[in-house]
Design a protein around this motif. Structure first.
Motif, PDB file in Angstrom:
ATOM      1  N   GLU A   1     102.357 -53.945  41.201  1.00  0.00           N
ATOM      2  CA  GLU A   1     101.086 -53.987  40.476  1.00  0.00           C
ATOM      3  C   GLU A   1     100.001 -54.637  41.325  1.00  0.00           C
ATOM      4  N   MET A   2     100.372 -55.652  42.075  1.00  0.00           N
ATOM      5  CA  MET A   2      99.419 -56.323  42.948  1.00  0.00           C
ATOM      6  C   MET A   2      98.859 -55.344  43.974  1.00  0.00           C
ATOM      7  N   LEU A   3      99.749 -54.573  44.595  1.00  0.00           N
ATOM      8  CA  LEU A   3      99.343 -53.646  45.645  1.00  0.00           C
ATOM      9  C   LEU A   3      98.562 -52.458  45.099  1.00  0.00           C
ATOM     10  N   SER A   4      98.769 -52.140  43.820  1.00  0.00           N
ATOM     11  CA  SER A   4      98.064 -50.997  43.233  1.00  0.00           C
ATOM     12  C   SER A   4      96.760 -51.401  42.545  1.00  0.00           C
TER      13      SER A   4
ATOM     14  N   ARG B   1      85.707 -37.529  44.147  1.00  0.00           N
ATOM     15  CA  ARG B   1      86.655 -38.625  43.950  1.00  0.00           C
ATOM     16  C   ARG B   1      86.762 -39.386  45.258  1.00  0.00           C
ATOM     17  N   ALA B   2      86.584 -40.696  45.189  1.00  0.00           N
ATOM     18  CA  ALA B   2      86.622 -41.518  46.393  1.00  0.00           C
ATOM     19  C   ALA B   2      87.523 -42.721  46.157  1.00  0.00           C
ATOM     20  N   GLY B   3      87.742 -43.489  47.230  1.00  0.00           N
ATOM     21  CA  GLY B   3      88.543 -44.695  47.105  1.00  0.00           C
ATOM     22  C   GLY B   3      90.025 -44.416  47.216  1.00  0.00           C
ATOM     23  N   PRO B   4      90.823 -45.481  47.369  1.00  0.00           N
ATOM     24  CA  PRO B   4      92.281 -45.331  47.476  1.00  0.00           C
ATOM     25  C   PRO B   4      92.895 -44.929  46.145  1.00  0.00           C
ATOM     26  N   ASP B   5      94.152 -44.484  46.182  1.00  0.00           N
ATOM     27  CA  ASP B   5      94.827 -44.017  44.971  1.00  0.00           C
ATOM     28  C   ASP B   5      94.937 -45.115  43.913  1.00  0.00           C
ATOM     29  N   HIS B   6      95.075 -46.367  44.355  1.00  0.00           N
ATOM     30  CA  HIS B   6      95.249 -47.438  43.378  1.00  0.00           C
ATOM     31  C   HIS B   6      93.924 -47.904  42.769  1.00  0.00           C
ATOM     32  N   ALA B   7      92.788 -47.466  43.328  1.00  0.00           N
ATOM     33  CA  ALA B   7      91.487 -47.861  42.779  1.00  0.00           C
ATOM     34  C   ALA B   7      90.484 -46.731  42.989  1.00  0.00           C
ATOM     35  N   PRO B   8      90.724 -45.576  42.357  1.00  0.00           N
ATOM     36  CA  PRO B   8      89.844 -44.422  42.573  1.00  0.00           C
ATOM     37  C   PRO B   8      88.469 -44.610  41.933  1.00  0.00           C
ATOM     38  N   ILE B   9      87.499 -43.916  42.495  1.00  0.00           N
ATOM     39  CA  ILE B   9      86.139 -43.897  41.958  1.00  0.00           C
ATOM     40  C   ILE B   9      85.776 -42.434  41.710  1.00  0.00           C
ATOM     41  N   PHE B  10      85.369 -42.116  40.484  1.00  0.00           N
ATOM     42  CA  PHE B  10      85.055 -40.738  40.102  1.00  0.00           C
ATOM     43  C   PHE B  10      83.549 -40.575  39.876  1.00  0.00           C
TER      44      PHE B  10
ATOM     45  N   GLY C   1      96.176 -54.078  40.443  1.00  0.00           N
ATOM     46  CA  GLY C   1      96.353 -54.481  39.051  1.00  0.00           C
ATOM     47  C   GLY C   1      95.317 -55.457  38.533  1.00  0.00           C
ATOM     48  N   ARG C   2      94.786 -56.299  39.415  1.00  0.00           N
ATOM     49  CA  ARG C   2      93.805 -57.286  38.960  1.00  0.00           C
ATOM     50  C   ARG C   2      92.503 -56.649  38.503  1.00  0.00           C
ATOM     51  N   ARG C   3      92.303 -55.389  38.865  1.00  0.00           N
ATOM     52  CA  ARG C   3      91.072 -54.689  38.476  1.00  0.00           C
ATOM     53  C   ARG C   3      91.306 -53.618  37.418  1.00  0.00           C
ATOM     54  N   LYS C   4      92.561 -53.393  37.056  1.00  0.00           N
ATOM     55  CA  LYS C   4      92.855 -52.315  36.116  1.00  0.00           C
ATOM     56  C   LYS C   4      92.378 -52.654  34.704  1.00  0.00           C
ATOM     57  N   GLN C   5      91.705 -51.705  34.112  1.00  0.00           N
ATOM     58  CA  GLN C   5      91.136 -51.931  32.786  1.00  0.00           C
ATOM     59  C   GLN C   5      92.197 -52.252  31.746  1.00  0.00           C
TER      60      GLN C   5
ATOM     61  N   ALA D   1      82.238 -44.015  37.990  1.00  0.00           N
ATOM     62  CA  ALA D   1      83.006 -45.086  37.348  1.00  0.00           C
ATOM     63  C   ALA D   1      84.437 -45.062  37.868  1.00  0.00           C
ATOM     64  N   GLY D   2      85.211 -46.036  37.424  1.00  0.00           N
ATOM     65  CA  GLY D   2      86.584 -46.174  37.887  1.00  0.00           C
ATOM     66  C   GLY D   2      87.590 -45.290  37.173  1.00  0.00           C
ATOM     67  N   SER D   3      87.153 -44.541  36.171  1.00  0.00           N
ATOM     68  CA  SER D   3      88.025 -43.568  35.499  1.00  0.00           C
ATOM     69  C   SER D   3      87.182 -42.362  35.119  1.00  0.00           C
ATOM     70  N   LYS D   4      87.843 -41.215  34.962  1.00  0.00           N
ATOM     71  CA  LYS D   4      87.106 -40.011  34.581  1.00  0.00           C
ATOM     72  C   LYS D   4      86.429 -40.185  33.224  1.00  0.00           C
ATOM     73  N   ARG D   5      87.144 -40.806  32.290  1.00  0.00           N
ATOM     74  CA  ARG D   5      86.586 -40.980  30.949  1.00  0.00           C
ATOM     75  C   ARG D   5      85.312 -41.820  30.983  1.00  0.00           C
ATOM     76  N   GLN D   6      85.358 -42.930  31.709  1.00  0.00           N
ATOM     77  CA  GLN D   6      84.186 -43.787  31.801  1.00  0.00           C
ATOM     78  C   GLN D   6      83.030 -43.073  32.478  1.00  0.00           C
ATOM     79  N   ALA D   7      83.334 -42.300  33.522  1.00  0.00           N
ATOM     80  CA  ALA D   7      82.281 -41.576  34.232  1.00  0.00           C
ATOM     81  C   ALA D   7      81.673 -40.495  33.345  1.00  0.00           C
ATOM     82  N   GLU D   8      82.497 -39.810  32.566  1.00  0.00           N
ATOM     83  CA  GLU D   8      81.987 -38.801  31.638  1.00  0.00           C
ATOM     84  C   GLU D   8      81.083 -39.436  30.589  1.00  0.00           C
ATOM     85  N   GLN D   9      81.519 -40.563  30.042  1.00  0.00           N
ATOM     86  CA  GLN D   9      80.712 -41.254  29.040  1.00  0.00           C
ATOM     87  C   GLN D   9      79.381 -41.699  29.633  1.00  0.00           C
ATOM     88  N   ALA D  10      79.432 -42.241  30.843  1.00  0.00           N
ATOM     89  CA  ALA D  10      78.211 -42.723  31.483  1.00  0.00           C
ATOM     90  C   ALA D  10      77.257 -41.577  31.807  1.00  0.00           C
TER      91      ALA D  10
END
Length: 227
Positions: A104-107, A181-190, A109-113, A206-215
């Motif tokens: 989780e640390m490497l993926s 889509r940008a960024g590493p697999d553990h912290a993608p930016i859409f 996790g500290r930033r995961k919603q 945003a950091g997820s497709k759903r958030q980016a769609e909403q925004a």
């Protein structure tokens, strides 16, 4: 129990110093770090969700004494949803104190919603168990702050509102296109584009497709309504 420097700093940011510090340790322990001698925060998350719900229900009734249930329900949902809990967690830098397993640390996790939202609810439960309902209520009201009084705007789901705007003008429902889509697999930016039949569009990232769609929907709707 002696707390780490990260947890001592978190206590300061919370404005609550624990009589039973083991509760705080448990609240920030993800299941990836659990063991027979180390409990994770899942049960506390369950309890914290209920404490948060009661506080928000009380706060909304107090803030608008004439609002019908149909108005209160979406406001309540906006205040207790995982996205909001995660935002509050970021506000107090809860991620810095999370106890995570290596994967989780490497993926990231500290930033995961999801992890941040769950941990925020667990911290609420820890405060509740440590000092009672009124202390937990004071903490929640202080941390959620202006969100409680500004929730009417947040309660409007932008994608639904944009679709209603389009339907009222006999347009097809909006489409959402993945631009990048940008960024590493553990912290993608859409980056997502919201597009209407009439050619109007807006992009958001945003950091997820759903958030980016909403925004993107929110940005497009805001421009259309102000035109």
């Amino acid at each position: 129990m002696k707390l780490s420097s990260e947890l001592k700093a978190l206590q300061d940011r919370l404005g609550h110093h624990f009589d039973a510090p083991e509760l705080l340790v448990r609240a920030v322990t993800h299941s990836s770090m659990s063991s027979p001698t180390r409990q994770d925060n899942q049960r506390l998350e369950f309890l914290g969700d209920r404490v948060l719900g009661l506080v928000m229900a009380e706060s909304l009734l107090s803030a608008d004494k004439d609002a019908a249930e149909g108005l209160l329900a979406p406001r309540f949902n906006a205040l207790v949803r995982k996205e909001t809990c995660a935002d509050v967690a970021r506000q107090i830098d809860l991620g810095a104190a999370l106890k995570l397993g290596r994967s989780e640390m490497l993926s990231g996790g500290r930033r995961k919603q999801a992890l941040l939202g769950d941990a925020m609810e667990a911290v609420i439960a820890a405060v509740y168990l440590d000092a009672g309902f009124e202390t937990a209520k004071d903490l929640i009201v202080r941390l959620w702050g202006k969100r409680i009084h500004q929730v009417e705007d947040d309660a409007r789901d932008p994608k639904t509102s944009l679709q209603e705007w389009a339907q009222a003008r006999r347009l097809a429902p909006p489409k959402y296109e993945l631009v990048k889509r940008a960024g590493p697999d553990h912290a993608p930016i859409f980056t997502i584009k919201a597009v209407l039949d009439n050619g109007e569009s807006e992009e958001a990232t945003a950091g997820s497709k759903r958030q980016a769609e909403q925004a993107a929907a929110k940005a497009l709707l805001s421009r259309l309504e102000s035109a």
